[in-house]
Design an enzyme around this catalytic site. Structure first.
Site, PDB file in Angstrom:
ATOM      1  N   GLY A  72       7.606   2.363  -2.777  1.00  0.00           N
ATOM      2  CA  GLY A  72       6.947   3.269  -1.855  1.00  0.00           C
ATOM      3  C   GLY A  72       7.919   3.838  -0.841  1.00  0.00           C
ATOM      4  O   GLY A  72       8.938   3.218  -0.506  1.00  0.00           O
ATOM      5  N   ARG A 228      -0.667  -0.210  -1.489  1.00  0.00           N
ATOM      6  CA  ARG A 228      -0.502  -0.296  -0.044  1.00  0.00           C
ATOM      7  C   ARG A 228      -1.879  -0.558   0.560  1.00  0.00           C
ATOM      8  O   ARG A 228      -2.892  -0.084   0.055  1.00  0.00           O
ATOM      9  CB  ARG A 228       0.086   0.998   0.532  1.00  0.00           C
ATOM     10  CG  ARG A 228       1.565   1.211   0.217  1.00  0.00           C
ATOM     11  CD  ARG A 228       2.442   0.228   0.977  1.00  0.00           C
ATOM     12  NE  ARG A 228       3.866   0.512   0.836  1.00  0.00           N
ATOM     13  CZ  ARG A 228       4.649  -0.033  -0.087  1.00  0.00           C
ATOM     14  NH1 ARG A 228       4.108  -0.885  -0.967  1.00  0.00           N
ATOM     15  NH2 ARG A 228       5.937   0.251  -0.141  1.00  0.00           N
ATOM     16  N   HIS A 275       1.783  -9.776   0.774  1.00  0.00           N
ATOM     17  CA  HIS A 275       2.692  -8.689   0.387  1.00  0.00           C
ATOM     18  C   HIS A 275       3.981  -9.253  -0.235  1.00  0.00           C
ATOM     19  O   HIS A 275       5.085  -9.055   0.264  1.00  0.00           O
ATOM     20  CB  HIS A 275       3.038  -7.808   1.597  1.00  0.00           C
ATOM     21  CG  HIS A 275       3.531  -6.449   1.211  1.00  0.00           C
ATOM     22  ND1 HIS A 275       3.408  -5.343   2.024  1.00  0.00           N
ATOM     23  CD2 HIS A 275       4.153  -6.000   0.080  1.00  0.00           C
ATOM     24  CE1 HIS A 275       3.940  -4.283   1.422  1.00  0.00           C
ATOM     25  NE2 HIS A 275       4.397  -4.667   0.243  1.00  0.00           N
TER      26      HIS A 275
END
Length: 316
Positions: A72, A228, A275
């Site tokens: 990302g 995300r 994450h």
């Protein structure tokens, strides 16, 4: 090409870097390693907050390349408008596919087979039997069919799923079958037992999994987010989880990190990992290979890989 290259990995730990540039190590320290105006190639620190990553960019008026070590790029987008025209922004395609694919399968299997319940029962010394859903024969929908989506499907194949449907920004055909455009997503959601989000975060995907999206998921379906956090509307997800109608496995959340008192921690039917899709033992060697390849291309004036955009270029 004698201008500075900023690296978040000590340059003496990376074999094969080309001669010529002055390599500066910076992984987010308060003091910069040199004048940002002398930086020509900026490798963004990995897994650092956006304000830290963009902090030097306003002074990098001679930079030519910004290279992320993540798939990302949303964490550097706030700094792009500060850069001169013609700067190429490159992502880390090829670095995270294996690790993210592994975690996606781990989250799906753990959620379906009830692994968190077994761990809690083990802590209590309780033998917790019973039937659980299998991944075999399930319909799976991958929303965001880029290189990570492809890697996820690679790992789904041995588990004998009934069908994999693929969605991306635009329609295309792959060796495995069609990729549907986002406009077809509402019709595909009710058919999926497992919905995997692996899309980049942008204005199109922010809040994509909102109340309407979630309401279209079938009863008992599992939502997996390895994209995300803001791709999912947290409030809408909490409302669905509280009913027990769907379950979720989240490697990313909004907000992130979650505060200790956030209700998502205690919502029924949710598995949360902090994450960790990318940071594994596979990261460092793959990141180093990417940097060596990109910097050799840069020094030799060859086309760079993974160019996402060029600042100042038309988006029409």
């Amino acid at each position: 090409m004698t201008a500075d290259v900023w690296l978040p990995i000590p340059p003496d730990e990376i074999e094969g870097l080309p001669e010529g540039p002055d390599y500066r190590f910076w992984n987010g320290a308060e003091e910069f390693p040199a004048d940002p105006a002398d930086c020509a190639f900026y490798v963004v620190p990995y897994m650092k907050p956006s304000p830290l990553c963009v902090r030097p960019m306003g002074r990098m008026n001679n930079v030519r390349v910004v290279q992320t070590l993540s798939a990302g790029i949303d964490h550097v987008e706030p700094g792009l408008e500060q850069l001169p025209a013609g700067v190429r922004l490159c992502n880390a395609r090829g670095v995270h596919e294996a690790s993210t694919g592994e975690l996606t399968l781990a989250l799906i299997l753990a959620s379906l087979r009830g692994i968190p319940d077994f761990v809690r029962a083990q802590d209590r010394g309780e033998w917790l039997g019973g039937f659980r859903p299998a991944l075999a024969d399930k319909n799976v929908l991958i929303v965001g069919y880029g290189s990570i989506g492809e890697a996820i499907e690679d790992r789904l194949v041995p588990f004998e799923v009934a069908r994999v449907a693929r969605v991306a920004r635009s329609e295309r055909t792959t060796a495995r079958g069609p990729v549907h455009p986002l406009t077809e997503l509402p019709a595909l959601l009710p058919e999926a037992d497992v919905v995997i989000l692996s899309t980049p975060l942008n204005e199109t995907t922010r809040g994509l999994a909102g109340a309407d999206f979630l309401s279209r998921m079938k009863d008992g379906a599992l939502l997996v987010n390895v994209a995300r956090g803001p791709v999912v509307d947290t409030k809408a997800l909490l409302a669905e989880l509280e009913t027990g109608r769907i379950t979720a496995a989240l490697d990313v959340t909004d907000p992130e990190p979650l505060a200790r008192e956030h209700p998502l921690w205690r919502a029924p039917g949710v598995l949360i990992s902090p994450h960790v899709g990318g940071p594994t033992s596979a990261f460092l060697p793959r990141a180093k290979r990417l940097l060596v390849d990109q910097l050799n291309r840069y020094v030799n004036r060859e086309p760079l890989r993974n160019v996402i955009l060029t600042t100042g270029a038309s988006t029409d």
